[in-house]
Scaffold this motif. Structure first.
Motif, PDB file in Angstrom:
ATOM      1  N   THR A 903      12.509 -64.095 -22.254  1.00 48.68           N
ATOM      2  CA  THR A 903      12.077 -64.679 -20.980  1.00 48.68           C
ATOM      3  C   THR A 903      11.764 -66.168 -21.115  1.00 48.68           C
ATOM      4  O   THR A 903      11.960 -66.930 -20.177  1.00 48.68           O
ATOM      5  N   TRP A 904      11.278 -66.593 -22.275  1.00 54.82           N
ATOM      6  CA  TRP A 904      11.003 -68.015 -22.472  1.00 54.82           C
ATOM      7  C   TRP A 904      12.277 -68.821 -22.676  1.00 54.82           C
ATOM      8  O   TRP A 904      12.266 -70.033 -22.520  1.00 54.82           O
ATOM      9  N   ASN A 905      13.360 -68.168 -23.028  1.00 51.45           N
ATOM     10  CA  ASN A 905      14.610 -68.876 -23.241  1.00 51.45           C
ATOM     11  C   ASN A 905      15.412 -69.020 -21.952  1.00 51.45           C
ATOM     12  O   ASN A 905      16.416 -69.727 -21.929  1.00 51.45           O
ATOM     13  N   ALA A 906      14.994 -68.331 -20.906  1.00 52.09           N
ATOM     14  CA  ALA A 906      15.643 -68.449 -19.598  1.00 52.09           C
ATOM     15  C   ALA A 906      14.557 -68.462 -18.530  1.00 52.09           C
ATOM     16  O   ALA A 906      14.425 -67.522 -17.739  1.00 52.09           O
ATOM     17  N   PRO A 907      13.732 -69.517 -18.494  1.00 57.07           N
ATOM     18  CA  PRO A 907      12.534 -69.494 -17.645  1.00 57.07           C
ATOM     19  C   PRO A 907      12.809 -69.465 -16.151  1.00 57.07           C
ATOM     20  O   PRO A 907      11.917 -69.118 -15.376  1.00 57.07           O
ATOM     21  N   CYS A 908      14.025 -69.811 -15.719  1.00 57.28           N
ATOM     22  CA  CYS A 908      14.291 -69.825 -14.288  1.00 57.28           C
ATOM     23  C   CYS A 908      14.630 -68.441 -13.742  1.00 57.28           C
ATOM     24  O   CYS A 908      14.678 -68.253 -12.526  1.00 57.28           O
ATOM     25  N   LEU A 909      14.878 -67.484 -14.609  1.00 52.46           N
ATOM     26  CA  LEU A 909      15.184 -66.127 -14.153  1.00 52.46           C
ATOM     27  C   LEU A 909      13.859 -65.394 -13.948  1.00 52.46           C
ATOM     28  O   LEU A 909      13.342 -64.729 -14.829  1.00 52.46           O
ATOM     29  N   ARG A 910      13.319 -65.510 -12.754  1.00 54.42           N
ATOM     30  CA  ARG A 910      11.964 -65.058 -12.482  1.00 54.42           C
ATOM     31  C   ARG A 910      11.909 -63.781 -11.650  1.00 54.42           C
ATOM     32  O   ARG A 910      10.834 -63.204 -11.477  1.00 54.42           O
ATOM     33  N   GLU A 911      13.027 -63.349 -11.104  1.00 53.35           N
ATOM     34  CA  GLU A 911      12.997 -62.187 -10.207  1.00 53.35           C
ATOM     35  C   GLU A 911      13.078 -60.902 -11.024  1.00 53.35           C
ATOM     36  O   GLU A 911      14.043 -60.145 -10.973  1.00 53.35           O
ATOM     37  N   MET A 912      12.025 -60.676 -11.796  1.00 51.48           N
ATOM     38  CA  MET A 912      11.952 -59.510 -12.672  1.00 51.48           C
ATOM     39  C   MET A 912      11.476 -58.298 -11.872  1.00 51.48           C
ATOM     40  O   MET A 912      10.769 -58.435 -10.868  1.00 51.48           O
ATOM     41  N   PRO A 913      11.840 -57.092 -12.302  1.00 48.38           N
ATOM     42  CA  PRO A 913      11.349 -55.898 -11.610  1.00 48.38           C
ATOM     43  C   PRO A 913       9.840 -55.758 -11.737  1.00 48.38           C
ATOM     44  O   PRO A 913       9.263 -56.053 -12.786  1.00 48.38           O
ATOM     45  N   ARG A 914       9.203 -55.309 -10.674  1.00 46.57           N
ATOM     46  CA  ARG A 914       7.755 -55.145 -10.660  1.00 46.57           C
ATOM     47  C   ARG A 914       7.360 -53.862 -11.392  1.00 46.57           C
ATOM     48  O   ARG A 914       8.049 -52.843 -11.307  1.00 46.57           O
ATOM     49  N   VAL A 915       6.239 -53.933 -12.077  1.00 44.63           N
ATOM     50  CA  VAL A 915       5.642 -52.751 -12.699  1.00 44.63           C
ATOM     51  C   VAL A 915       4.186 -52.721 -12.256  1.00 44.63           C
ATOM     52  O   VAL A 915       3.391 -53.579 -12.654  1.00 44.63           O
ATOM     53  N   ALA A 916       3.856 -51.749 -11.412  1.00 47.39           N
ATOM     54  CA  ALA A 916       2.491 -51.673 -10.885  1.00 47.39           C
ATOM     55  C   ALA A 916       2.278 -50.319 -10.242  1.00 47.39           C
ATOM     56  O   ALA A 916       3.231 -49.639  -9.835  1.00 47.39           O
ATOM     57  N   HIS A 917       1.006 -49.934 -10.172  1.00 49.27           N
ATOM     58  CA  HIS A 917       0.607 -48.694  -9.498  1.00 49.27           C
ATOM     59  C   HIS A 917       1.294 -47.461 -10.077  1.00 49.27           C
ATOM     60  O   HIS A 917       1.577 -46.500  -9.366  1.00 49.27           O
ATOM     61  N   GLY A 918       1.590 -47.509 -11.377  1.00 46.59           N
ATOM     62  CA  GLY A 918       2.207 -46.355 -12.019  1.00 46.59           C
ATOM     63  C   GLY A 918       3.683 -46.217 -11.757  1.00 46.59           C
ATOM     64  O   GLY A 918       4.260 -45.151 -12.017  1.00 46.59           O
ATOM     65  N   LEU A 919       4.334 -47.276 -11.273  1.00 45.81           N
ATOM     66  CA  LEU A 919       5.754 -47.217 -10.943  1.00 45.81           C
ATOM     67  C   LEU A 919       6.444 -48.473 -11.469  1.00 45.81           C
ATOM     68  O   LEU A 919       5.867 -49.560 -11.449  1.00 45.81           O
ATOM     69  N   ALA A 920       7.683 -48.299 -11.927  1.00 40.55           N
ATOM     70  CA  ALA A 920       8.502 -49.428 -12.369  1.00 40.55           C
ATOM     71  C   ALA A 920       9.717 -49.527 -11.465  1.00 40.55           C
ATOM     72  O   ALA A 920      10.381 -48.526 -11.180  1.00 40.55           O
ATOM     73  N   GLU A 921      10.008 -50.732 -11.015  1.00 41.47           N
ATOM     74  CA  GLU A 921      11.162 -50.962 -10.145  1.00 41.47           C
ATOM     75  C   GLU A 921      12.437 -50.934 -10.981  1.00 41.47           C
ATOM     76  O   GLU A 921      12.535 -51.627 -11.994  1.00 41.47           O
ATOM     77  N   PRO A 922      13.436 -50.155 -10.594  1.00 40.11           N
ATOM     78  CA  PRO A 922      14.683 -50.107 -11.375  1.00 40.11           C
ATOM     79  C   PRO A 922      15.408 -51.454 -11.339  1.00 40.11           C
ATOM     80  O   PRO A 922      15.659 -52.001 -10.271  1.00 40.11           O
ATOM     81  N   PRO A 923      15.749 -51.994 -12.497  1.00 42.83           N
ATOM     82  CA  PRO A 923      16.455 -53.285 -12.523  1.00 42.83           C
ATOM     83  C   PRO A 923      17.932 -53.121 -12.204  1.00 42.83           C
ATOM     84  O   PRO A 923      18.546 -52.090 -12.510  1.00 42.83           O
ATOM     85  N   ALA A 924      18.518 -54.157 -11.594  1.00 37.55           N
ATOM     86  CA  ALA A 924      19.948 -54.158 -11.295  1.00 37.55           C
ATOM     87  C   ALA A 924      20.755 -54.758 -12.434  1.00 37.55           C
ATOM     88  O   ALA A 924      21.907 -54.373 -12.653  1.00 37.55           O
ATOM     89  N   TYR A 925      20.157 -55.704 -13.158  1.00 37.15           N
ATOM     90  CA  TYR A 925      20.833 -56.350 -14.280  1.00 37.15           C
ATOM     91  C   TYR A 925      19.874 -56.442 -15.453  1.00 37.15           C
ATOM     92  O   TYR A 925      18.655 -56.552 -15.277  1.00 37.15           O
ATOM     93  N   LEU A 926      20.440 -56.419 -16.647  1.00 39.65           N
ATOM     94  CA  LEU A 926      19.675 -56.569 -17.879  1.00 39.65           C
ATOM     95  C   LEU A 926      20.202 -57.779 -18.631  1.00 39.65           C
ATOM     96  O   LEU A 926      21.418 -57.982 -18.725  1.00 39.65           O
TER      97      LEU A 926
END
Length: 1007
Positions: A903-926
């Motif tokens: 994440t520090w090597n690509a700091p502009c890629l900020r739209e990461m999946p949320r992890v909160a309230h016991g749930l993780a948002e499924p990512p579209a790209y890795l």
């Protein structure tokens, strides 16, 4: 009464005492003594009790309930990545009508499940088969029954176990817990599944906020700490410490040099293995309020060792760019240097500490320790500051006999333990100087110190409950690392290895400080410490020894824990070198000392050689442009040069015995200085060597998007496969076959030829027909899929033609990427240049700028001229691809899960999946790192290590998007920059209702 040598009348003395201590006249002396004992003990005990009550105090937690299907909608399958895996409650209801709908299908049918139908699961599933309905819970069959009049199915699970019922039949499963929910699915149509209902209470163990009661306890404890310091100051009243005279020298010049180097390292220095990881946990917390691990350990908190994260949260609120997030560690470094140079060396070396040479030695030693371990967001810089502060304060307390300094030491120790398990090393100065501070301790003082030290408990649990900390500890223990003390040797195996934990920069401070400390200890045993100005020189090495012993108690054996010893390690080197140098003349007549010097010299030469036998290796993309990254620093990786230096110095006439005594210190300090010079110059040179390419320093200097600015995505243009109406002329090549089994051509390949069809020793030639070549835009390229050997005796060429005839050719050869082209280190044999063995299909390309002007046709000419087992080649028809910068390609394709290492090597890629309230948002790209990092690219998706996004691997289908690092032809070592993976799911995501309710709970209770 007598004051010094002057006799003073009692009345005058009493009057003076009353003026200094204006106690009420009615309180007699015994009463004042009792009061001066009772009040401090009471304040200290209350401070401890308040601190202990903080983790038990009530907190406000969020009770989050997930229900499926959404209110007012029919059941349709949806992704639901539940993390932590084990929800406190699960309730599943399947009405009889739904059961009968499944029965009527006539085939085994999944009515409802927590994974895709048919997948094994440790969650829940209800299925029908052969007129039976089956309830599956926690990976086993809970209940099976014929489908009769009463066929309603219910599953209820909580922390105690599970209960399943079918009609009137009931099965109890004590201890069976649902630990696997990644989706809510059914084989039925929405109309058939009407009436299905799933309700899950997710685990929000770490999401809580303090109640007013807890805040009051925290405030009370801090107030009691303030009172405790006031009482300690009152006890110290009248005690004045003698000030050491100031001496001119390079004091401020050396300080300025250290600050300049730290500032340069702040910009140019490398990232550590955990910078991206730790920064992302803080970034997600700012977004969601959930301070978990984000990537793994089931998103468990770092509690109770989360103080470093709490210190960094306000900084991250300003900016999460690497340069801003590094500031606290740099500030900690400056403070550690000031504590070392002012507080420790002045006490340990009162006659030498202000000398210019000694301060320069201390600066070099400090930088040798701090550069490899101290930059970034790991907790070690703060633990190092804490340990140094404790040592300085305890030394000050002993020298001045002021207990207030012990209070400051107790506070620093308590906070250090709250930062990291390695903070336990802050106890070392108390242990080493216990005989000296014993006479300062009384029951009131001990009580006050305990109350102050208890602030560490408050720091641990100010934002966390006891239950949350226990659950976090359990998850960390479950997944590890949790290595017992008797395997501490692993840390030194890593240190002497050749991966990122054993580079030369990490080896140098540990090994060379060890040599100096051992030789110092031998001289101290022979009485060297009795000389004037050196009676405290034993303190730093003893503190270092105790700290290293306490390190065995930490659950992780990574070498970055050595960073917590920066201050005391640098003090050990400085004090040791000064003691060895200053006492050499007096002890050189001692034969034992001379023998120790001889053995120490050999040991120092071996240690220095071991240092430079390591690679100048740094984490991931920080390595780009750094010299000696894959090889040792020759010839310094052998003991011979160091022994040669020793021989030359010993040839100085008249002082050979003294020089022999000093030699271990000379070699140790000299090798440390060389290491600092090599490390600093490497990162100054790296951006220059990588001009036009990527380097960590270049990223920080340009404030761009890091490596994403240097990576392009190369997707095929729709309909971009070129067409030929001519036949191919082949001898030894077969159409549609002739490649290695198990390596199928990429999707979309329409035609290909291979030379393996006639056997491994067959040879041949291929000339395809002419393909019509459209005009390429500057941001396009021509690509050819190739398998087998592209060079090393074989040949693949794109031949271009225009209406006037052939206009040029371009050779396609990727043998420059072979690892055997680069010598391996270390190796027990010479690795010879081997012919390429690459059976997988990969794309070789020609940029638009390299296509000859005027070309409107292209064909492939291939030659298989090799007969060994890997000496075949296969090629496919050419295609046109777009060339798109990575950051632009990913715009609008969120959420994008950037691996913990990047994440520090690509700091502009900020739209990461949320992890909160016991749930993780499924990512579209890795965005994954190179395969060489091991589990680095898969940690977040592996259930076996608590990957938060385990559902990605269990439900999704991963497809790599072709990318490449621009300019990698110049630097083959960096060609595999990482991987962009698109994830395709068979179901939409998060189609369920989420309800959150605030619930107060005592700190020891969970859901």
């Amino acid at each position: 009464m007598t004051r010094g040598n002057v006799s003073v009348p009692d009345g005058i003395g009493q009057t003076a005492a009353q003026l200094c201590d204006p106690a009420p006249a009615q309180i007699d002396a015994p009463g004042r003594r009792r009061l001066s004992t009772v009040v401090p003990v009471l304040v200290g005990m209350l401070g401890v009790l308040a601190a202990v009550a903080v983790p038990l105090a009530p907190v406000v937690t969020q009770q989050v309930t997930v229900t499926w299907p959404k209110a007012g909608e029919l059941p349709e399958g949806t992704l639901a990545f539940v993390v932590p895996y084990e929800p406190p409650e699960v309730h599943v209801r399947v009405p009889c009508a739904v059961v009968r709908a499944g029965q009527q299908r006539g085939v085994p049918t999944t009515l409802v499940a927590s994974r895709l139908p048919g997948q094994p699961t440790e969650g829940f599933a209800v299925t029908t088969a052969r007129d039976h309905v089956i309830a599956l819970v926690a990976g086993r069959e809970a209940l099976r029954a014929p489908i009769g009049p009463g066929c309603d199915v219910a599953i209820d699970a909580d922390s105690a176990g599970s209960r399943a019922s079918i009609g009137a039949q009931v099965a109890e499963l004590p201890g069976a817990r649902v630990r696997d929910i990644v989706a809510f699915t059914t084989d039925l149509t929405p109309q058939q599944a009407a009436g299905l209902h799933v309700r899950v209470t997710t685990a929000t163990w770490f999401e809580n906020s303090p109640t007013a009661t807890k805040q009051a306890l925290i405030a009370a404890q801090l107030l009691l700490v303030a009172v405790a310091f006031a009482l300690l100051l009152a006890r110290d009243r009248g005690r004045h410490a003698a000030r050491s005279p100031r001496r001119p020298g390079m004091r401020h010049l050396v300080d300025a040099g250290v600050v300049v180097v730290l500032g340069g390292w702040w910009v140019l220095g490398p990232t550590t293995a955990d910078d991206s990881f730790a920064a992302m946990t803080i970034r997600n917390a700012l977004d969601t309020g959930d301070v978990g691990n984000y990537y793994r350990w089931e998103n468990a908190s770092e509690a109770p060792f989360a103080l470093a994260q709490q210190l960094l949260e306000p900084v991250a609120a300003l900016s999460t760019t690497p340069l801003v997030m590094r500031i606290p560690s740099v500030v900690a470094a400056v403070l550690t240097w000031l504590v070392l140079s002012r507080g420790i060396l002045g006490a340990v070396l009162p006659e030498h500490g202000r000398r210019s040479a000694v301060r320069l030695l201390a600066a070099v030693s400090f930088l040798a320790w701090w550069l490899p371990f101290g930059l970034g967001v790991r907790p070690e810089p703060f633990a190092a500051l804490g340990l140094a502060a404790v040592l300085a304060c305890v030394l000050r307390a002993v020298r001045t006999e002021r207990v207030t300094w012990l209070g400051l030491a107790a506070l620093a120790a308590g906070l250090s333990v709250a930062v990291t398990p390695m903070g336990i090393a802050a106890l070392a100065p108390f242990a080493v100087l216990a005989p000296r501070i014993r006479h300062l301790l009384s029951t009131p003082v001990v009580a006050l110190l305990a109350g102050i030290a208890a602030t560490g408990i408050v720091a641990m649990f100010a934002d966390q409950s006891l239950f949350g900390a226990r659950r976090a500890t359990a998850l960390h223990t479950l997944y590890g690392p949790d290595v017992p003390w008797f395997q501490e040797i692993l840390r030194y195996q890593y240190l002497l290895g050749f991966d990122l934990q054993g580079d030369l920069a990490r080896r140098a401070p540990v090994l060379l400080t060890f040599v100096v400390a051992v030789h110092t200890g031998l001289l101290l045993l022979r009485g060297a410490g009795r000389l004037p100005g050196l009676r405290w020189a034993h303190v730093p090495p003893l503190c270092l020894a105790v700290s290293v012993a306490l390190m065995t108690l930490t659950p992780s054996k990574w070498t970055h824990y050595f960073g917590a010893l920066t201050g005391v390690g640098a003090a050990t080197v400085t004090a040791g070198v000064v003691l060895i140098t200053a006492t050499a003349r007096q002890v050189s007549r001692d034969r034992v000392v001379v023998l120790a010097g001889l053995l120490g010299t050999a040991m120092a030469a071996v240690a220095a050689a071991l240092v430079f036998a390591g690679k100048n290796n740094w984490f991931l993309h920080s390595q780009y442009g750094v010299p000696w990254g894959e090889q040792p620093l020759r010839p310094l990786n052998s003991p011979l040069p160091w022994l040669l230096v020793a021989v030359v110095l010993l040839l100085v006439p008249g002082r050979s015995r003294q020089m022999l005594v000093r030699m271990p210190a000379v070699i140790g300090a000299g090798a440390m200085g060389v290491t600092v010079a090599v490390v600093l110059s490497s990162f100054v040179v790296a951006p220059v060597r990588q001009a036009g390419g990527y380097s960590i320093g270049g990223q920080n200097l340009t404030a761009g998007c890091g490596i994403a600015d240097h990576v392009v995505v190369t997707p095929d243009v729709p309909g971009g496969a070129l067409t030929s109406h001519d036949d191919a002329h082949a001898a030894g090549f077969a159409a549609g076959r002739g490649h290695a089994p198990g390596f199928d051509p990429p999707p979309g390949i329409r035609e290909f030829w291979g030379s393996l069809d006639g056997g491994q020793i067959s040879t041949g030639t291929l000339t395809t027909g002419w393909y019509a070549l459209p005009a390429l835009r500057p941001d396009q390229e021509l690509a050819v899929a190739v398998a087998g050997r592209s060079g090393d005796g074989n040949r693949v060429v794109l031949e271009f033609a225009s209406p006037t005839g052939t206009v040029g050719e371009r050779v396609l050869d990727d043998t420059w990427l072979d690892t055997d082209e680069r010598p391996a280190y270390p190796s027990d044999h010479v690795v010879q240049d081997r012919p390429q063995d690459h059976p997988a299909w990969r794309d070789l390309h020609v940029p638009a700028r390299d296509v000859p002007s005027g070309a409107d046709r292209v064909r492939i000419r291939a030659v298989d001229a090799t007969t060994d087992a890997a000496g075949w080649v296969a090629v496919a028809g050419p295609r046109v691809r777009d060339v798109i910068p990575l950051a632009r390609y990913l715009r609008g394709r969120a959420p994008i899960l950037v691996d913990w290492s990047m994440t520090w090597n690509a700091p502009c890629l900020r739209e990461m999946p949320r992890v909160a309230h016991g749930l993780a948002e499924p990512p579209a790209y890795l965005l994954n790192p190179p395969a060489a990092l091991g589990f680095g690219g898969t940690a977040a998706y592996e259930r076996g290590i608590g990957g938060t996004f385990a559902g990605v691997a269990e439900v999704g289908t991963q497809e790599e998007v072709p990318t490449r690092l621009v300019g990698a032809e110049r630097t083959p070592d960096y060609a595999e920059w990482g991987h962009l993976i698109a994830v395709r799911y068979p179901l939409p995501g998060n189609r369920f209702d989420v309800r959150s309710v605030s619930v107060p709970r005592w700190g020891w209770r969970g859901e």
